[in-house]
Enzyme design. Structure first.
Site, PDB file in Angstrom:
ATOM      1  N   GLU A  15      10.526   0.677  10.071  1.00  0.00           N
ATOM      2  CA  GLU A  15      11.550   1.707   9.855  1.00  0.00           C
ATOM      3  C   GLU A  15      10.834   3.023  10.104  1.00  0.00           C
ATOM      4  O   GLU A  15       9.991   3.433   9.322  1.00  0.00           O
ATOM      5  CB  GLU A  15      12.106   1.580   8.443  1.00  0.00           C
ATOM      6  CG  GLU A  15      13.486   2.165   8.293  1.00  0.00           C
ATOM      7  CD  GLU A  15      13.414   3.595   7.825  1.00  0.00           C
ATOM      8  OE1 GLU A  15      13.328   4.480   8.709  1.00  0.00           O
ATOM      9  OE2 GLU A  15      13.438   3.825   6.615  1.00  0.00           O
TER      10      GLU A  15
ATOM     11  N   CYS B  57      13.627  10.337   6.754  1.00  0.00           N
ATOM     12  CA  CYS B  57      13.607   9.851   8.136  1.00  0.00           C
ATOM     13  C   CYS B  57      15.006   9.912   8.747  1.00  0.00           C
ATOM     14  O   CYS B  57      15.156  10.108   9.948  1.00  0.00           O
ATOM     15  CB  CYS B  57      13.060   8.442   8.184  1.00  0.00           C
ATOM     16  SG  CYS B  57      13.779   7.371   6.946  1.00  0.00           S
TER      17      CYS B  57
ATOM     18  N   GLU C 189      10.645  15.007  15.582  1.00  0.00           N
ATOM     19  CA  GLU C 189      10.931  14.954  14.155  1.00  0.00           C
ATOM     20  C   GLU C 189      10.018  15.939  13.438  1.00  0.00           C
ATOM     21  O   GLU C 189       8.794  15.852  13.540  1.00  0.00           O
ATOM     22  CB  GLU C 189      10.682  13.531  13.648  1.00  0.00           C
ATOM     23  CG  GLU C 189      11.068  13.363  12.198  1.00  0.00           C
ATOM     24  CD  GLU C 189      10.896  11.921  11.712  1.00  0.00           C
ATOM     25  OE1 GLU C 189       9.939  11.266  12.142  1.00  0.00           O
ATOM     26  OE2 GLU C 189      11.724  11.474  10.910  1.00  0.00           O
TER      27      GLU C 189
ATOM     28  N   LYS D 286       0.845  -1.210   0.000  1.00  0.00           N
ATOM     29  CA  LYS D 286       0.000   0.000   0.000  1.00  0.00           C
ATOM     30  C   LYS D 286       0.870   1.245   0.000  1.00  0.00           C
ATOM     31  O   LYS D 286       1.573   1.515   0.969  1.00  0.00           O
ATOM     32  CB  LYS D 286      -0.915   0.054   1.210  1.00  0.00           C
ATOM     33  CG  LYS D 286      -1.976   1.168   1.050  1.00  0.00           C
ATOM     34  CD  LYS D 286      -2.636   1.582   2.327  1.00  0.00           C
ATOM     35  CE  LYS D 286      -1.881   2.657   3.079  1.00  0.00           C
ATOM     36  NZ  LYS D 286      -1.914   3.985   2.455  1.00  0.00           N
TER      37      LYS D 286
END
Lengths: 327, 501
Positions: free
Chosen positions: B257, B291, B388, B183
């Site tokens: 991850e 990331c 983040e 997906k």
């Protein structure tokens, strides 16, 4: 006086030891990072109006060069004619910045330029290589005489070579002193001075760290320009080396307010390559450096490729080598 | 006009022919989804690019069934050499259609064409080539003889590197004999659907790769489907936690991850010009939607001012604008939601007392844009040093000693990546040894290679992708007894050890 500036930058009296400490204290260069940056600058895509401007600018930055043992007065006169009128079919084509010849032919270039010479009301300079070019293997006395001769013959700019032997052996003070002495020899009787371009011959300096050190030594010693190569050693000018030297003049300017020029020479043959150099200049030192007083291309065959590209923009199609003059 | 206002140099869109609407890719065919469709827009100008289907529970079920059939009947039984041939074919097709894929990626994601053209798509091909090479060498992957595939993998990927994350997921899974239902992120489905066309072109057996599009709910149904053997997710730590919770107590294997807040440590002896490039590449590459971005700059205090000054000059040369222009360095923020989050956190940074500086960029009228921004004098407790941001925002902190740099770098719930800049090899190695991060770059940043494992510590997730380690996430060791049993009744045409040499 320039040496006062050098003393301020180095922070002490100028000696073999202090210059060495200064040069070795410069930040290192990461070769992979430098080459990646140069490669990324080379991907800029310069089109339409920007390309047109770039091509004309490249011509105005060229030191049109002939440095052969077989050079004759006739060859030099022909070179001068090309410098004055690069494209006989297009009077809007700019003139080059200078013609670059051996010292003994400088007077021929000056005479041939006549009213086009910078000293005679025009804009084109005469640059002469000196100091036992290209190897630099002669005594200081001979190098200074070589320089003084060229200046006397009317050279507006002197392209000297550094003593790579002394540099690689770590005798930075000796290299420095020699540049200072040659700079002094560039002085004319009326008190004015020929501009001094200092050729580092980066192809013989082995590391990027050395190129950075040599650039700073030359600037400390009063160079008006730092130049990559003689064109007689391979590799000659490369984009990463030129980028590194542009970083040096940028940092020198930040530190002192002084403007020093950069001249890549040798191996730049296509317009595409030359445009990459323009991009690198503009994005590293700044657009201010895109001026014949601060940036030059040492080249011979580059000019014809630029002329072909200009004609292509005018006419919409490529002509061919026979539609530009060979010299 | 100055020279630096380079004339527009747009990459042509004509190489790409998009359909007005896309279905789901199930069992080798495009089929309509049963959920409500949605538009995918270009974040650079909010232009609608295509209508995308939403997979409902039934569609997801069909996709998983197709993958199961393909796994049990075809793909896991096929010899590794044959699976490798398909993967090599996919890799070559990616290369052949590279320009088209790059244009689609830049349109749909907002990233500059030079990045999709020079980084994303070449890496996609590299990943398939790399794992194609492994397909017939699984016996030598260090997992014992004849490791077996896990089965059907549910793979959910983010919007920051749409096609590259697809490659990271699909290439090792297929090489190891698994089949997949993938997906893509809601805002960036296009290149996954173009990849489905490549799968058809390559003649991959039906059901080996299935692609279901939709929002978070589709992903949730996929991950929770009872017939899934393996879940692989890349995305936010919040969603990662939810997945870990939902698969707990099941037999599903998981790799996650997740986020990061990487420290990029600059020592005073760093190669300064290259370090500046590395800082820029570390946080402004892909608009900071990375990331492993180097979002916390830890700079030794005696070079702090110089580094920040040089950084500001360098940022002033970055070119923001049309992602399809070949000279664009900074593209658009992927979505309005993400832009909102970046703005919020930046405002918080300012309120918390950090010095905000943004490059002087002309912000286009339409689309989602955020100028490259630096926060100086950030304290370790500040939210912009902890959370983040996933945008082009750099927080600058200082340190005095290597020990302090290490302590500050590790003082984060994340542990995905880190950078070290120094000319001194011994320091580089000593510091790297003490950093708790899955990937450490020295005198470079954001470099990727299919042979290198990638993954995090702590809240950055678990498992590794890439390299031999990436294969281990899709293989189960077999006992000697099982191997003997399968040898007695050979169902597979596995290449014998002798002939594989």
């Amino acid at each position: 006086m320039t040496l006062d500036l050098a003393r301020t930058v180095v922070g002490s009296e100028l000696s073999e030891r202090s210059l060495r400490a200064f040069a070795l204290g410069l930040p290192g260069v990461d070769a992979i990072g430098l080459e990646q940056r140069a490669a990324s600058l080379a991907t800029r895509s310069i089109k339409t109006t920007s390309k047109r401007w770039a091509l004309d600018t490249i011509i105005s930055l060229i030191d049109l060069t002939t440095l052969e043992g077989a050079d004759t007065p006739g060859k030099v006169r022909s070179l001068v004619a090309k410098a004055v009128l690069p494209d006989p079919s297009d009077p809007t084509c700019p003139q080059v910045a200078a013609v670059c010849v051996y010292g003994d032919l400088a007077h021929v270039a000056v005479e041939a330029l006549g009213s086009n010479h910078a000293g005679g009301g025009g804009t084109i300079n005469v640059a002469a290589v000196a100091t036992a070019f290209p190897s630099g293997r002669a005594s200081l006395r001979v190098k200074l005489a070589d320089t003084a001769d060229a200046v006397e013959a009317g050279a507006d700019e002197i392209d000297m070579v550094i003593d790579r032997g002394a540099f690689l052996a770590g005798r930075y003070g000796e290299v420095f002193d020699e540049i200072v002495a040659v700079k002094e020899a560039c002085r004319r009787s009326d008190g004015s001075s020929a501009h001094l371009k200092v050729i580092l011959e980066t192809g013989e300096l082995a590391t990027y760290d050395n190129v950075r050190r040599a650039s700073w030594l030359a600037m400390l010693a009063g160079a008006d320009f730092i130049k990559t190569s003689t064109g007689k050693v391979s590799p000659a000018a490369t984009l990463p080396v030129t980028l590194l030297m542009l970083e040096a003049v940028r940092d020198w300017h930040r530190l002192t307010g002084d403007l020093v020029g950069v001249k890549p020479a040798g191996g730049i043959r296509s317009s595409k390559d030359a445009v990459r150099y323009l991009v690198t200049v503009a994005e590293t030192a700044g657009e201010r450096w895109l001026d014949p007083r601060l940036f030059r291309f040492g080249a011979s065959s580059l000019l014809n490729d630029v002329l072909l590209q200009r004609q292509k923009i005018e006419t919409g199609h490529y002509s061919g080598a026979d539609y530009v003059t060979i010299d | 006009m100055t020279f630096l206002d380079y004339a527009p140099a747009p990459e042509s869109r004509s190489i790409l022919s998009l359909r007005s609407s896309y279905g789901l890719f199930i069992d080798g065919e495009f089929v309509d989804g049963h959920g409500d469709g949605f538009h995918t827009v270009s974040p650079a100008n909010e232009e609608v690019l295509a209508e995308i289907s939403t997979a409902d529970g039934h569609d997801v079920d069909l996709a998983v069934q197709a993958a199961r059939r393909a796994h049990d009947k075809v793909w896991s039984r096929m010899s590794g050499a044959d699976r490798g041939k398909y993967l090599f074919r996919i890799a070559r097709l990616v290369q052949e259609r590279a320009r088209e894929l790059a244009v689609a990626e830049s349109l749909d994601n907002g990233k500059p064409i030079k990045e999709s053209r020079d980084v994303d798509v070449p890496l996609v091909a590299a990943w398939f080539f790399y794992y194609a090479g492994w397909a017939d060498k699984l016996d030598y992957a260090g997992l014992g003889p004849a490791p077996r595939s896990l089965g059907v993998a549910a793979q959910v990927i983010p919007w920051n590197f749409p096609l590259l994350m697809l490659a990271w997921k699909i290439a090792p899974a297929l090489a190891a004999g698994n089949t997949v239902v993938l997906k893509p992120a809601e805002t960036t489905s296009l290149t996954a659907l173009l990849f489905a066309e490549i799968v058809q072109q390559a003649g991959l057996p039906s059901g080996v790769v299935n692609i279901v599009t939709g929002a978070g709910e589709t992903g949730r149904m996929l991950v929770n489907h009872p017939d899934i053997d393996k879940v692989a997710f890349t995305g936010s730590t919040a969603v990662g936690r939810e997945i870990a919770r939902s698969v707990a107590g099941t037999s599903k294997k998981v790799t996650l991850e997740l986020g990061g807040k990487a420290a990029n440590i600059v020592f005073d002896d760093a190669p300064i010009d290259q370090a500046i490039e590395g800082i820029v590449n570390g946080i402004f590459f892909n608009q900071g939607h990375v990331c492993c971005a180097g979002s916390r700059l830890l700079v030794q205090e005696n070079v702090h001012e110089e580094v920040v000054d040089r950084l500001k000059s360098r940022l002033s040369t970055l070119r923001m604008g049309d992602p399809l222009d070949k000279n664009t360095d900074i593209g658009a923020i992927n979505s309005a939601e993400q832009l909102q989050r970046i703005r919020e956190l930046s405002d918080i940074g300012e309120a918390e007392g950090a010095d905000r500086w943004s490059a002087d960029c002309v912000i286009p009228d339409n689309g989602f844009w955020f100028a490259p921004t630096i926060f100086d004098n950030v304290s370790t407790s500040s939210r912009i040093a902890r959370e983040e941001i996933f945008g082009p925002v750099l927080s600058v902190l200082t340190f005095r000693t290597p020990a302090e740099a290490i302590a500050k770098a590790n003082n984060t719930p994340y542990g995905l990546s880190a950078g070290i800049w120094t000319d001194k090899g011994s320091r580089m190695l000593a510091v790297a040894d003490k950093l708790r991060a899955g990937v450490i770059w020295a005198n470079t940043f954001n470099r990727f290679d299919p042979a290198s494992p990638f993954g995090g510590y702590k809240e950055s997730g678990y498992g590794r992708e890439g390299g031999r380690h990436g294969l281990a996430a899709y293989l189960a060791p077999q006992s000697a007894a099982a191997i003997t049993a399968s040898a007695a009744a050979p169902k597979t045409t596995r290449v014998k050890k002798g002939s594989a040499k």
